[in-house]
Design a protein around this motif. Structure first.
Motif, mmCIF file in Angstrom:
data_model
loop_
_atom_site.group_PDB
_atom_site.id
_atom_site.type_symbol
_atom_site.label_atom_id
_atom_site.label_comp_id
_atom_site.label_asym_id
_atom_site.label_seq_id
_atom_site.Cartn_x
_atom_site.Cartn_y
_atom_site.Cartn_z
ATOM 1 N N UNK A 66 11.566 -3.259 7.874
ATOM 2 C CA UNK A 66 10.638 -2.225 8.314
ATOM 3 C C UNK A 66 9.177 -2.670 8.203
ATOM 4 N N UNK A 67 8.920 -3.878 7.703
ATOM 5 C CA UNK A 67 7.551 -4.361 7.576
ATOM 6 C C UNK A 67 6.917 -4.535 8.953
ATOM 7 N N UNK A 68 5.632 -4.209 9.068
ATOM 8 C CA UNK A 68 4.903 -4.616 10.260
ATOM 9 C C UNK A 68 4.320 -6.004 9.987
ATOM 10 N N UNK A 69 3.637 -6.579 10.948
ATOM 11 C CA UNK A 69 3.165 -7.954 10.805
ATOM 12 C C UNK A 69 2.163 -8.109 9.662
ATOM 13 N N UNK A 70 1.354 -7.072 9.419
ATOM 14 C CA UNK A 70 0.345 -7.147 8.365
ATOM 15 C C UNK A 70 0.991 -7.105 6.982
ATOM 16 N N UNK A 71 1.983 -6.245 6.829
ATOM 17 C CA UNK A 71 2.684 -6.140 5.551
ATOM 18 C C UNK A 71 3.463 -7.410 5.260
ATOM 19 N N UNK A 72 4.159 -7.931 6.264
ATOM 20 C CA UNK A 72 4.948 -9.160 6.085
ATOM 21 C C UNK A 72 4.053 -10.323 5.681
ATOM 22 N N UNK A 73 2.889 -10.427 6.313
ATOM 23 C CA UNK A 73 1.958 -11.507 5.989
ATOM 24 C C UNK A 73 1.441 -11.379 4.564
ATOM 25 N N UNK A 74 1.139 -10.165 4.156
ATOM 26 C CA UNK A 74 0.617 -9.959 2.803
ATOM 27 C C UNK A 74 1.679 -10.274 1.749
ATOM 28 N N UNK A 75 2.921 -9.928 2.008
ATOM 29 C CA UNK A 75 4.002 -10.247 1.077
ATOM 30 C C UNK A 75 4.167 -11.764 0.952
ATOM 31 N N UNK A 76 4.139 -12.460 2.078
ATOM 32 C CA UNK A 76 4.275 -13.930 2.052
ATOM 33 C C UNK A 76 3.168 -14.571 1.229
ATOM 34 N N UNK A 77 1.948 -14.121 1.432
ATOM 35 C CA UNK A 77 0.823 -14.701 0.691
ATOM 36 C C UNK A 77 0.907 -14.389 -0.791
ATOM 37 N N UNK A 78 1.289 -13.156 -1.110
ATOM 38 C CA UNK A 78 1.393 -12.754 -2.504
ATOM 39 C C UNK A 78 2.485 -13.550 -3.217
ATOM 40 N N UNK A 79 3.619 -13.737 -2.562
ATOM 41 C CA UNK A 79 4.714 -14.512 -3.156
ATOM 42 C C UNK A 79 4.318 -15.969 -3.343
ATOM 43 N N UNK A 80 3.543 -16.494 -2.416
ATOM 44 C CA UNK A 80 3.078 -17.877 -2.519
ATOM 45 C C UNK A 80 2.112 -18.035 -3.684
ATOM 46 N N UNK A 81 1.176 -17.104 -3.801
ATOM 47 C CA UNK A 81 0.174 -17.185 -4.859
ATOM 48 C C UNK A 81 0.770 -16.939 -6.243
ATOM 49 N N UNK A 82 1.784 -16.077 -6.318
ATOM 50 C CA UNK A 82 2.420 -15.781 -7.612
ATOM 51 C C UNK A 82 3.533 -16.763 -7.956
ATOM 52 N N UNK A 83 3.991 -17.506 -6.941
ATOM 53 C CA UNK A 83 5.121 -18.425 -7.103
ATOM 54 C C UNK A 83 6.371 -17.665 -7.563
ATOM 55 N N UNK A 84 6.595 -16.501 -6.938
ATOM 56 C CA UNK A 84 7.772 -15.678 -7.239
ATOM 57 C C UNK A 84 8.005 -14.706 -6.084
ATOM 58 N N UNK A 85 9.105 -13.979 -6.137
ATOM 59 C CA UNK A 85 9.473 -13.071 -5.068
ATOM 60 C C UNK A 85 9.154 -11.615 -5.442
ATOM 61 N N UNK A 86 8.752 -10.859 -4.449
ATOM 62 C CA UNK A 86 8.525 -9.435 -4.648
ATOM 63 C C UNK A 86 9.866 -8.744 -4.879
ATOM 64 N N UNK A 87 9.927 -7.875 -5.880
ATOM 65 C CA UNK A 87 11.170 -7.182 -6.213
ATOM 66 C C UNK A 87 11.005 -5.672 -6.074
ATOM 67 N N UNK A 88 12.076 -5.009 -5.667
ATOM 68 C CA UNK A 88 12.092 -3.552 -5.621
ATOM 69 C C UNK A 88 13.338 -3.055 -6.344
ATOM 70 N N UNK A 89 13.188 -1.941 -7.033
ATOM 71 C CA UNK A 89 14.308 -1.378 -7.790
ATOM 72 C C UNK A 89 14.240 0.138 -7.749
ATOM 73 N N UNK A 90 15.333 0.780 -7.363
ATOM 74 C CA UNK A 90 15.390 2.246 -7.338
ATOM 75 C C UNK A 90 15.540 2.746 -8.771
#
Length: 257
Positions: A66-90
């Motif tokens: 459901x990401x748009x192009x801006x959200x997808x790009x921001x996630x990629x950059x954040x994961x690169x800078x943190x050297x880890x993956x974004x996690x979600x948990x209900x």
């Protein structure tokens, strides 16, 4: 609705302030796509992790599909800078009286409708009256969604004023009830955008709060085209008026003379 934990571990020496700013901007992006709703909660840093607890319509609302192009790009950059993956948990359910998400294969029409205490989305299905997640309407553009959120904020601000009954009550009530007001014009433009993008008609709700007799209220004509719009039976157990020409809906006034 559901409360979800969104987090990312910091496994790098990248500037933490910049990481936090990027993460907070990502939360804003998720609000614009409709993946995060209700009151936006500020993220925080805990040891080597950035965390936010946000509200979503579904357990799957934060899916990358459901990401748009801006959200997808921001996630990629954040994961690169943190050297880890974004996690979600209900974490759990929120607001038990929530009416649920539309599961119809195709809606006959949509309804743009909200109010000051509404925290579950502003687009309803004309078949089941449940919420239509805007992140599932992939035909909508970034600007479409931005305009929708702008209208939602404006509408709730007007509703707050008319409920407050002290400052700007008459003006706010007119904004919500007059099809020619600035607020209504913004809402009707959004309805046109939705119909153009999806091919499904979208109706705009006009607030009706006036001292009027039931007889006169029933006799009212559409305030836009002056045509008949009183329904023989209530629509979705709520709406009493519907104009297919002007794409307007309304209800009887709750106050009478």
């Amino acid at each position: 609705m559901y409360k979800q934990k969104i987090s990312i571990a910091i496994n790098s020496k990248f500037d933490r302030d910049k990481l936090f700013d990027e993460f907070e901007t990502l939360m804003g992006n998720l609000c614009k796509t409709g993946q995060v709703i209700s009151n936006y909660e500020t993220p925080f840093v805990s040891d080597k992790e950035i965390i936010a607890f946000q509200t979503t319509l579904e357990t799957s609302s934060l899916s990358k599909k459901y990401f748009d192009e801006y959200t997808a790009k921001r996630v990629r950059e954040l994961e690169k800078w943190c050297n880890s993956k974004l996690k979600t948990e209900v974490i759990g359910k929120a607001i038990p009286e929530y009416k649920g998400v539309c599961k119809c294969k195709k809606s006959d029409f949509y309804i743009l409708f909200t109010y000051t205490l509404n925290s579950s989305g502003f687009l309803d299905c004309g078949n089941c009256k449940k919420v239509v997640p805007i992140y599932k309407l992939t035909q909508l553009t970034y600007n479409d969604r931005y305009e929708m959120l702008s209208w939602e904020t404006n509408y709730k601000a007007c509703d707050d004023l008319q409920l407050g009954c002290t400052v700007g009550e008459k003006w706010a009530t007119k904004q919500m009830s007059d099809p020619n007001s600035q607020l209504s014009k913004q809402g009707l433009d959004i309805c046109k955008r939705i119909e153009k993008a999806t091919g499904i008609p979208a109706y705009y709700y006009l607030h009706n709060y006036r001292h009027i007799s039931p007889q006169k209220d029933k006799a009212r004509l559409c305030p836009s085209c002056n045509g008949k719009w009183l329904l023989k039976e209530r629509l979705l157990d709520f709406y009493d008026f519907k104009c297919d020409k002007c794409k307007l809906l309304s209800t009887f006034s709750p106050v009478t003379n």
